[in-house]
Design a protein around this motif. Structure first.
Motif, PDB file in Angstrom:
ATOM      1  N   THR A   5       0.847  -1.186   0.000  1.00 18.98           N
ATOM      2  CA  THR A   5       0.000   0.000   0.000  1.00 18.98           C
ATOM      3  C   THR A   5       0.887   1.242   0.000  1.00 18.98           C
ATOM      4  OG1 THR A   5      -0.155   0.006   2.410  1.00 18.98           O
ATOM      5  CG2 THR A   5      -1.904  -1.127   1.217  1.00 18.98           C
ATOM      6  N   VAL A   6       0.371   2.311  -0.555  1.00 18.69           N
ATOM      7  CA  VAL A   6       1.057   3.599  -0.539  1.00 18.69           C
ATOM      8  C   VAL A   6       0.334   4.481   0.461  1.00 18.69           C
ATOM      9  CG1 VAL A   6       1.582   5.665  -1.880  1.00 18.69           C
ATOM     10  CG2 VAL A   6       1.969   3.397  -2.872  1.00 18.69           C
ATOM     11  N   GLU A   8       1.001   7.975   3.474  1.00 16.27           N
ATOM     12  CA  GLU A   8       1.878   9.019   3.991  1.00 16.27           C
ATOM     13  C   GLU A   8       2.716   8.439   5.133  1.00 16.27           C
ATOM     14  OE1 GLU A   8       1.758  13.774   4.829  1.00 16.27           O
ATOM     15  OE2 GLU A   8      -0.127  12.676   4.867  1.00 16.27           O
ATOM     16  N   PHE A  52       5.693   9.877   1.172  1.00 19.16           N
ATOM     17  CA  PHE A  52       4.825   8.715   1.049  1.00 19.16           C
ATOM     18  C   PHE A  52       5.700   7.491   0.911  1.00 19.16           C
ATOM     19  CE2 PHE A  52       2.108  12.177   0.091  1.00 19.16           C
ATOM     20  CZ  PHE A  52       0.868  11.803   0.590  1.00 19.16           C
ATOM     21  N   ALA A  54       5.832   3.111   0.154  1.00 16.44           N
ATOM     22  CA  ALA A  54       5.210   1.867  -0.319  1.00 16.44           C
ATOM     23  C   ALA A  54       5.482   0.855   0.779  1.00 16.44           C
ATOM     24  CB  ALA A  54       5.828   1.441  -1.646  1.00 16.44           C
ATOM     25  N   PHE A  64       9.791   4.794  -1.440  1.00 15.09           N
ATOM     26  CA  PHE A  64       9.385   6.066  -0.839  1.00 15.09           C
ATOM     27  C   PHE A  64       9.597   7.189  -1.837  1.00 15.09           C
ATOM     28  CE2 PHE A  64      13.883   6.231  -0.238  1.00 15.09           C
ATOM     29  CZ  PHE A  64      14.237   7.568  -0.181  1.00 15.09           C
ATOM     30  N   VAL A 104      12.473   2.903  -5.278  1.00 16.84           N
ATOM     31  CA  VAL A 104      11.752   1.660  -5.009  1.00 16.84           C
ATOM     32  C   VAL A 104      12.793   0.547  -4.960  1.00 16.84           C
ATOM     33  CG1 VAL A 104      10.020   0.025  -5.870  1.00 16.84           C
ATOM     34  CG2 VAL A 104       9.641   2.499  -6.110  1.00 16.84           C
ATOM     35  N   LEU A 113       4.767   0.909  -8.601  1.00 19.73           N
ATOM     36  CA  LEU A 113       4.898   1.598  -7.314  1.00 19.73           C
ATOM     37  C   LEU A 113       5.510   2.987  -7.466  1.00 19.73           C
ATOM     38  CD1 LEU A 113       6.007  -1.264  -4.914  1.00 19.73           C
ATOM     39  CD2 LEU A 113       3.800  -0.087  -4.996  1.00 19.73           C
ATOM     40  N   GLU A 116       2.838   5.278  -8.731  1.00 21.07           N
ATOM     41  CA  GLU A 116       1.857   5.566  -7.680  1.00 21.07           C
ATOM     42  C   GLU A 116       2.442   6.502  -6.623  1.00 21.07           C
ATOM     43  OE1 GLU A 116      -1.154   3.224  -4.606  1.00 21.07           O
ATOM     44  OE2 GLU A 116      -0.083   2.077  -6.139  1.00 21.07           O
ATOM     45  N   LEU A 117       3.695   6.298  -6.275  1.00 23.55           N
ATOM     46  CA  LEU A 117       4.336   7.168  -5.278  1.00 23.55           C
ATOM     47  C   LEU A 117       4.417   8.614  -5.767  1.00 23.55           C
ATOM     48  CD1 LEU A 117       7.147   4.785  -4.016  1.00 23.55           C
ATOM     49  CD2 LEU A 117       5.411   5.884  -2.557  1.00 23.55           C
ATOM     50  N   THR A 120       0.912  10.254  -6.174  1.00 25.46           N
ATOM     51  CA  THR A 120       0.321  10.523  -4.860  1.00 25.46           C
ATOM     52  C   THR A 120       1.013  11.711  -4.207  1.00 25.46           C
ATOM     53  OG1 THR A 120      -0.244   8.184  -4.605  1.00 25.46           O
ATOM     54  CG2 THR A 120      -0.219   9.522  -2.605  1.00 25.46           C
ATOM     55  N   ARG A 181      -2.199  -0.881 -10.284  1.00 20.06           N
ATOM     56  CA  ARG A 181      -0.901  -1.575 -10.319  1.00 20.06           C
ATOM     57  C   ARG A 181      -1.012  -2.894 -11.032  1.00 20.06           C
ATOM     58  NH1 ARG A 181       0.549  -2.129  -4.737  1.00 20.06           N
ATOM     59  NH2 ARG A 181      -0.453  -0.179  -4.268  1.00 20.06           N
TER      60      ARG A 181
END
Length: 183
Positions: A5-6, A8, A52, A54, A64, A104, A113, A116-117, A120, A181
């Motif tokens: 999950t991603v 904070e 944020f 992962a 991150f 990552v 990921l 998404e990071l 986000t 994903r």
């Protein structure tokens, strides 16, 4: 990778874990990690800094991203400003969200990921654009950034204490939303 999950994260508290991920992903030695740890902890306290991670189901950090509103007085900006200015792109230093780090762990790369990071992270910013620097070669990271709308603002940027050259890239915000994903 559904168990990742991603969310904070408290960058200051999780800086050692983040630097472990960066060390593996970026090939950093212990001395460089020690120096960067102090920088990351200082960045975590700056106004507007966001981070944020992962996270696996057990809370292990496997990726991150962090950043903050750009400030022309910060070291990074003072290094890149002459390059941007030479290309007529210095305005990107203003009203921009700077993606400071995005890493990552190699075992978790290639599944979305990173996308998404960064989406986000930048999605939390009210600023109209984002800037970042990346190694100036054709890497998966540069491909990712281009797919999100980043374009080269300056190339062959020389940072002190490294022989590597970097590209400074910029994109309008918001970035395109990532697909699910693995899709």
């Amino acid at each position: 990778m559904d168990d990742v999950t991603v969310a904070e994260i408290d960058l200051e508290a999780r800086a050692p874990e983040a630097l472990e991920v960066q060390a593996v992903a970026f090939g950093l030695g212990p001395e460089e990690v020690a120096v960067r740890l102090q920088i990351v902890r200082r960045h975590a306290t700056l106004p507007g800094a966001r981070a944020f991670g992962a996270l696996l189901g057990d809370g292990t950090l496997v990726g991150f991203a962090y950043g903050m509103p750009n400030d022309r007085a910060h070291w990074w900006s003072t290094v890149i400003e002459p390059y941007l200015d030479a290309n007529g792109e210095a305005h990107w230093l203003d009203r921009s969200f700077s993606v400071t780090e995005l890493h990552v762990h190699p075992r978790y790369q290639g599944v979305g990921l990173g996308r998404e990071l960064i989406t986000t992270l930048t999605g939390t910013s009210p600023l109209p654009r984002s800037i970042l620097s990346a190694i100036d070669s054709e890497t998966p990271a540069r491909h990712l950034y281009r797919s999100l709308g980043y374009r080269d603002l300056a190339r062959r940027v020389a940072f002190p204490n490294t022989a590597l050259r970097y590209a400074v890239m910029g994109a309008p915000l918001p970035l395109p939303a990532p697909p699910p994903r693995g899709a």
